[in-house]
Design a protein around this motif. Structure first.
Motif, PDB file in Angstrom:
ATOM      1  N   LEU A   1     -11.489 -12.273   4.271  1.00 53.11           N
ATOM      2  CA  LEU A   1     -10.231 -11.971   3.957  1.00 53.11           C
ATOM      3  C   LEU A   1     -10.131 -11.917   2.230  1.00 53.11           C
ATOM      4  CD1 LEU A   1      -8.277 -14.301   6.588  1.00 53.11           C
ATOM      5  CD2 LEU A   1      -8.637 -11.722   6.587  1.00 53.11           C
ATOM      6  N   VAL A   2     -10.748 -12.806   1.867  1.00 54.51           N
ATOM      7  CA  VAL A   2     -10.744 -12.474   0.198  1.00 54.51           C
ATOM      8  C   VAL A   2     -11.143 -11.430  -0.366  1.00 54.51           C
ATOM      9  CG1 VAL A   2     -12.029 -13.351  -1.971  1.00 54.51           C
ATOM     10  CG2 VAL A   2     -11.399 -15.225  -0.155  1.00 54.51           C
ATOM     11  N   GLY A   3     -12.061 -10.833   0.332  1.00 56.33           N
ATOM     12  CA  GLY A   3     -12.628  -9.355   0.096  1.00 56.33           C
ATOM     13  C   GLY A   3     -11.489  -8.457   0.522  1.00 56.33           C
ATOM     14  N   ALA A   4     -10.769  -8.487   1.387  1.00 58.20           N
ATOM     15  CA  ALA A   4      -9.618  -7.864   1.985  1.00 58.20           C
ATOM     16  C   ALA A   4      -8.604  -7.447   1.024  1.00 58.20           C
ATOM     17  CB  ALA A   4      -9.405  -8.000   3.388  1.00 58.20           C
ATOM     18  N   CYS A   5      -8.516  -8.550   0.082  1.00 55.79           N
ATOM     19  CA  CYS A   5      -7.359  -8.592  -0.849  1.00 55.79           C
ATOM     20  C   CYS A   5      -7.504  -7.505  -1.819  1.00 55.79           C
ATOM     21  CB  CYS A   5      -7.349 -10.049  -1.539  1.00 55.79           C
ATOM     22  SG  CYS A   5      -6.733 -11.507  -0.467  1.00 55.79           S
ATOM     23  N   ILE A   6      -8.707  -7.273  -2.051  1.00 61.25           N
ATOM     24  CA  ILE A   6      -9.068  -5.977  -2.921  1.00 61.25           C
ATOM     25  C   ILE A   6      -8.561  -4.910  -2.584  1.00 61.25           C
ATOM     26  CG2 ILE A   6     -10.833  -4.774  -4.331  1.00 61.25           C
ATOM     27  CD1 ILE A   6     -10.290  -7.892  -4.885  1.00 61.25           C
ATOM     28  N   PRO A   7      -8.882  -4.225  -1.429  1.00 58.45           N
ATOM     29  CA  PRO A   7      -8.323  -2.750  -1.189  1.00 58.45           C
ATOM     30  C   PRO A   7      -6.580  -3.011  -0.841  1.00 58.45           C
ATOM     31  CG  PRO A   7      -9.583  -3.796   0.636  1.00 58.45           C
ATOM     32  CD  PRO A   7      -9.906  -4.304  -0.705  1.00 58.45           C
ATOM     33  N   LEU A   8      -6.512  -4.268  -0.415  1.00 61.28           N
ATOM     34  CA  LEU A   8      -4.809  -4.568  -0.159  1.00 61.28           C
ATOM     35  C   LEU A   8      -4.092  -4.228  -1.392  1.00 61.28           C
ATOM     36  CD1 LEU A   8      -2.568  -5.481   1.423  1.00 61.28           C
ATOM     37  CD2 LEU A   8      -3.074  -7.720   1.040  1.00 61.28           C
ATOM     38  N   ALA A   9      -4.717  -4.717  -2.660  1.00 58.70           N
ATOM     39  CA  ALA A   9      -3.916  -4.648  -3.903  1.00 58.70           C
ATOM     40  C   ALA A   9      -3.910  -3.259  -4.213  1.00 58.70           C
ATOM     41  CB  ALA A   9      -4.492  -5.598  -5.012  1.00 58.70           C
ATOM     42  N   TRP A  10      -5.296  -2.398  -3.819  1.00 55.33           N
ATOM     43  CA  TRP A  10      -5.204  -1.141  -4.433  1.00 55.33           C
ATOM     44  C   TRP A  10      -3.946  -0.328  -3.402  1.00 55.33           C
ATOM     45  CZ3 TRP A  10      -7.434  -0.141  -8.691  1.00 55.33           C
ATOM     46  CH2 TRP A  10      -8.532  -0.463  -8.911  1.00 55.33           C
ATOM     47  N   TRP A  11      -3.944  -0.644  -2.439  1.00 55.19           N
ATOM     48  CA  TRP A  11      -3.100   0.118  -1.597  1.00 55.19           C
ATOM     49  C   TRP A  11      -1.372  -0.166  -2.064  1.00 55.19           C
ATOM     50  CZ3 TRP A  11       0.817  -2.125   1.391  1.00 55.19           C
ATOM     51  CH2 TRP A  11       1.672  -1.363   2.160  1.00 55.19           C
ATOM     52  N   PHE A  12      -1.165  -1.397  -2.272  1.00 58.78           N
ATOM     53  CA  PHE A  12       0.032  -1.767  -2.687  1.00 58.78           C
ATOM     54  C   PHE A  12       0.638  -1.044  -3.989  1.00 58.78           C
ATOM     55  CE2 PHE A  12       2.671  -4.653  -5.291  1.00 58.78           C
ATOM     56  CZ  PHE A  12       3.844  -4.600  -4.449  1.00 58.78           C
ATOM     57  N   THR A  13      -0.601  -1.198  -5.186  1.00 50.95           N
ATOM     58  CA  THR A  13       0.125  -0.599  -6.269  1.00 50.95           C
ATOM     59  C   THR A  13       0.211   0.991  -6.129  1.00 50.95           C
ATOM     60  OG1 THR A  13      -2.287  -0.777  -6.997  1.00 50.95           O
ATOM     61  CG2 THR A  13      -0.757  -2.402  -7.560  1.00 50.95           C
ATOM     62  N   LYS A  14      -0.940   1.425  -5.318  1.00 56.51           N
ATOM     63  CA  LYS A  14      -0.663   3.020  -5.179  1.00 56.51           C
ATOM     64  C   LYS A  14       0.434   3.589  -4.502  1.00 56.51           C
ATOM     65  CE  LYS A  14      -1.902   7.372  -4.310  1.00 56.51           C
ATOM     66  NZ  LYS A  14      -1.602   8.549  -5.438  1.00 56.51           N
ATOM     67  N   SER A  15       1.040   2.751  -3.429  1.00 56.00           N
ATOM     68  CA  SER A  15       2.167   2.966  -2.947  1.00 56.00           C
ATOM     69  C   SER A  15       3.449   2.818  -3.858  1.00 56.00           C
ATOM     70  CB  SER A  15       2.307   1.899  -1.586  1.00 56.00           C
ATOM     71  OG  SER A  15       1.157   2.213  -0.757  1.00 56.00           O
ATOM     72  N   MET A  16       3.349   1.845  -4.546  1.00 52.59           N
ATOM     73  CA  MET A  16       4.502   1.702  -5.503  1.00 52.59           C
ATOM     74  C   MET A  16       4.580   2.753  -6.332  1.00 52.59           C
ATOM     75  SD  MET A  16       6.106  -0.884  -4.744  1.00 52.59           S
ATOM     76  CE  MET A  16       7.268  -0.980  -6.190  1.00 52.59           C
ATOM     77  N   THR A  17       3.427   3.738  -6.750  1.00 55.40           N
ATOM     78  CA  THR A  17       3.819   4.626  -7.647  1.00 55.40           C
ATOM     79  C   THR A  17       4.609   5.799  -6.991  1.00 55.40           C
ATOM     80  OG1 THR A  17       1.718   5.756  -6.773  1.00 55.40           O
ATOM     81  CG2 THR A  17       1.209   4.336  -8.503  1.00 55.40           C
ATOM     82  N   GLY A  18       4.575   5.921  -5.732  1.00 52.20           N
ATOM     83  CA  GLY A  18       5.368   7.094  -5.000  1.00 52.20           C
ATOM     84  C   GLY A  18       6.943   6.472  -4.788  1.00 52.20           C
ATOM     85  N   ILE A  19       7.298   5.016  -5.176  1.00 57.67           N
ATOM     86  CA  ILE A  19       8.438   4.590  -4.956  1.00 57.67           C
ATOM     87  C   ILE A  19       9.294   4.362  -6.535  1.00 57.67           C
ATOM     88  CG2 ILE A  19       9.959   2.704  -3.902  1.00 57.67           C
ATOM     89  CD1 ILE A  19       7.637   2.390  -2.103  1.00 57.67           C
ATOM     90  N   ALA A  20       8.512   3.935  -7.294  1.00 59.94           N
ATOM     91  CA  ALA A  20       8.908   3.433  -8.434  1.00 59.94           C
ATOM     92  C   ALA A  20       9.312   4.540  -9.387  1.00 59.94           C
ATOM     93  CB  ALA A  20       8.255   2.566  -9.389  1.00 59.94           C
ATOM     94  N   PHE A  21      10.691   4.257 -10.242  1.00 60.71           N
ATOM     95  CA  PHE A  21      11.142   5.299 -11.137  1.00 60.71           C
ATOM     96  C   PHE A  21      10.292   5.329 -12.332  1.00 60.71           C
ATOM     97  CE2 PHE A  21      14.932   4.379  -8.675  1.00 60.71           C
ATOM     98  CZ  PHE A  21      15.163   5.800  -8.092  1.00 60.71           C
ATOM     99  N   GLU A  22       9.963   4.172 -12.752  1.00 60.71           N
ATOM    100  CA  GLU A  22       9.021   4.192 -14.017  1.00 60.71           C
ATOM    101  C   GLU A  22       7.836   4.184 -13.439  1.00 60.71           C
ATOM    102  OE1 GLU A  22       9.995   0.795 -16.325  1.00 60.71           O
ATOM    103  OE2 GLU A  22      12.155   1.427 -16.388  1.00 60.71           O
ATOM    104  N   PRO A  23       6.547   4.597 -14.524  1.00 59.56           N
ATOM    105  CA  PRO A  23       5.311   4.603 -14.025  1.00 59.56           C
ATOM    106  C   PRO A  23       4.600   3.355 -13.786  1.00 59.56           C
ATOM    107  CG  PRO A  23       5.645   5.889 -16.315  1.00 59.56           C
ATOM    108  CD  PRO A  23       6.836   5.126 -15.862  1.00 59.56           C
ATOM    109  N   VAL A  24       3.892   3.218 -12.736  1.00 56.54           N
ATOM    110  CA  VAL A  24       3.053   2.035 -12.178  1.00 56.54           C
ATOM    111  C   VAL A  24       1.753   2.096 -12.430  1.00 56.54           C
ATOM    112  CG1 VAL A  24       2.601   0.547 -10.165  1.00 56.54           C
ATOM    113  CG2 VAL A  24       4.807   1.516 -10.605  1.00 56.54           C
ATOM    114  N   THR A  25       1.067   1.004 -13.013  1.00 56.42           N
ATOM    115  CA  THR A  25      -0.665   1.114 -13.065  1.00 56.42           C
ATOM    116  C   THR A  25      -0.966   0.913 -11.601  1.00 56.42           C
ATOM    117  OG1 THR A  25      -0.349   0.544 -15.335  1.00 56.42           O
ATOM    118  CG2 THR A  25      -2.487   0.099 -14.255  1.00 56.42           C
ATOM    119  N   ILE A  26      -1.941   1.690 -11.198  1.00 59.71           N
ATOM    120  CA  ILE A  26      -2.729   1.451  -9.823  1.00 59.71           C
ATOM    121  C   ILE A  26      -3.918   0.445 -10.417  1.00 59.71           C
ATOM    122  CG2 ILE A  26      -4.010   2.646  -8.096  1.00 59.71           C
ATOM    123  CD1 ILE A  26      -2.640   4.998  -8.662  1.00 59.71           C
ATOM    124  N   GLU A  27      -3.790  -0.851  -9.417  1.00 63.35           N
ATOM    125  CA  GLU A  27      -4.674  -1.560 -10.082  1.00 63.35           C
ATOM    126  C   GLU A  27      -4.892  -2.525  -8.955  1.00 63.35           C
ATOM    127  OE1 GLU A  27      -2.872  -4.540 -12.712  1.00 63.35           O
ATOM    128  OE2 GLU A  27      -1.003  -3.808 -12.530  1.00 63.35           O
TER     129      GLU A  27
END
Length: 372
Positions: free
Chosen positions: A207-233
Motif C-alpha cells: 500500500l505504500v508503493g500504491a500511493c505513488i501511482p495514486l498520486a500520479w492519477w490524482f494530479t493528472k486528473s486535476m489537470t482536466g478539472i482545474a482552471f489554472e495549470p496543475v503540476t503532474i506529480e
C-alpha cells in the motif's frame, strides 16, 4: 465525477491540498507500519544480508513502478507530461546530490520521509533533523545555497544525451518493462515470505508503493478539472518539506497546493497509526556527538536532495516509476554512498576504537544499531 464535485465546492487549490493530505496520510500510516526505509535496506544489503528490510523496500519499489505502468497502459497517465521527462534534468546534480543524500541518510539514521514518519511517533531526534532538512532544502532552492546548487547542477544535463527517458534511451518497451517489474514484484513477495515479515507488514508495504501511482492519477486528473495549470506529480519530500516550512512563514492562504498538503498528511497518518498500535514514545538525543551526527546528516540530505531533484522517495521511487534516468542515477548514488558511509562510520571506525581501547585479547565485535 467526485473530484469535480470536490473542486466545485472547495476550489481547485484546496482540492489539491486535500488530495495531498489524504494520500500523504495513507503513505504515513502504512510507512509507519511497514517500517519502509531505504537506509535500512541499503545497510542490510551492504552487510551481506537480504532480509526483511530489503523485502519491504523491494515490494514498495516494484509496486510503485508496476502501478504507474498500469496507469499508462490504461491511458490514465502519461509519464512524458511530467517535469522529470518534459524538461532537461541535471545528471551531475543527480550523481553528486545522490551521494550527499546517501551519506546524510546514514548519519541521520533515516531518509527525509523516514524522519517525518519517526517524528510523528515522538522521536525528537527525527523531528529536529527534519526541521534542519527543510531549512537547508529551502536555502538550497531559493536561499544563499542556491548559487552553489546551480553551479553543481550545470556541468552535465540530459540535453547532452537527448532524453531523460530511460525506456527511450534503452529501447525497452513499456510491456517488457512491466514484465520485468512483475518478476521483481513476485521475487519480493517470495523474499517477504522467506524472511517471515508477516502478512500485515507485506500488505502495508504494498500500500505504500500504491500511493505513488495514486498520486500520479490524482494530479493528472486535476489537470482536466482545474482552471489554472496543475503540476503532474507524485510523492517527494525535499521540495514539499521546504514549501511546508515556508507556509508557516508566509501570508495565510498564499501557498495552497498538493505538496503543502502532503507533509502534514504523512505526519498525521504516521501519528494515528502509531497511536492505534501503541507505538508512540518520546525519544531524545543520546549526547552531543549524536546530535552533531544527526544534524550534519540532515543538512547533507537537504542540499543533496535539492541538488539531485529528489530524495529517497522522490527520486528513488517516484522518479524511478516513470523511468527518469536522473532518478535512477540518484537512487544508485544514494545506495553506494549509504553503503560506504555505513562501512566507514558505523563499522570501521567503531571497530578501530574498540581495538584501541581494549587489549588485543579482549577486543570484541561492536554491535551497530541498524534501524530506529
Amino acid at each position: 465525477m467526485e473530484l469535480e464535485l470536490l473542486a466545485d465546492r472547495f476550489g481547485d487549490k484546496w482540492t489539491l491540498l486535500i488530495g495531498g493530505a489524504v494520500i500523504g496520510a495513507l503513505f504515513g500510516a502504512f510507512a509507519q507500519q511497514s517500517r519502509f526505509c531505504l537506509r535500512a535496506a541499503a545497510i542490510e544489503f551492504s552487510r551481506g544480508q537480504v532480509g526483511g528490510k530489503m523485502a519491504v523496500w523491494l515490494i514498495v519499489f516494484s509496486t510503485a513502478i508496476a502501478g504507474t505502468l498500469l496507469l499508462s497502459a490504461m491511458d490514465l497517465f502519461s509519464a512524458t507530461e511530467t517535469r522529470q521527462l518534459a524538461s532537461p534534468q541535471s545528471l551531475s546534480g543527480a550523481a553528486l546530490g545522490g551521494l550527499m543524500f546517501g551519506v546524510g541518510m546514514v548519519l541521520a539514521r533515516g531518509c527525509s520521509s523516514r524522519l517525518l514518519v519517526l517524528s510523528a511517533t515522538g522521536n525528537l531526534r527525527a523531528l529536529l533533523s527534519g526541521l534542519v532538512f527543510a531549512v537547508v532544502a529551502q536555502a538550497s532552492l531559493h536561499g544563499f545555497l542556491s548559487p552553489l546548487r546551480e553551479a553543481l547542477a550545470t556541468p552535465l544535463t540530459t540535453l547532452s544525451i537527448g532524453s531523460n527517458d530511460l525506456l527511450v534511451l534503452s529501447g525497452v518497451s513499456e510491456t517488457t518493462a512491466f514484465a520485468l517489474v512483475l518478476i521483481g514484484f513476485m521475487a519480493s513477495l517470495w523474499l517477504a515470505m522467506w524472511r517471515k515479515i508477516g502478512i500485515w507488514k507485506t500488505l502495508a508495504s504494498f500500500l505504500v508503493g500504491a500511493c505513488i501511482p495514486l498520486a500520479w492519477w490524482f494530479t493528472k486528473s486535476m489537470t482536466g478539472i482545474a482552471f489554472e495549470p496543475v503540476t503532474i506529480e507524485s510523492l517527494s519530500f525535499t521540495g514539499p518539506s521546504a514549501d511546508t516550512l515556508m507556509l508557516f512563514l508566509s501570508q495565510p492562504g498564499s501557498m495552497i497546493d498538493f505538496d503543502v498538503g502532503l507533509v502534514p498528511g504523512v505526519f498525521l497518518g504516521a501519528f494515528l497509526a502509531a497511536l492505534v498500535t501503541g507505538e508512540l514514545e518520546l525519544q531524545g538525543f543520546e549526547g552531543g556527538g549524536s546530535m552533531r551526527r544527526y544534524l550534519a546528516g540532515a543538512a547533507l540530505m537537504g542540499f543533496g536532495g535539492m541538488l539531485a531533484g529528489g530524495c529517497a522517495v522522490g527520486a528513488g521511487v517516484t522518479g524511478a516509476s516513470i523511468f527518469a534516468l536522473t532518478a535512477w542515477v540518484t537512487l544508485f548514488s544514494i545506495w553506494i554512498a549509504a553503503s560506504a558511509t555505513d562501512w566507514l562510520v558505523d563499522r570501521k571506525l567503531p571497530e578501530r576504537q574498540s581495538h584501541a581501547a581494549l587489549p588485543a585479547q579482549q577486543a570484541q565485535p561492536v554491535t551497530i544499531r541498524t534501524s530506529e
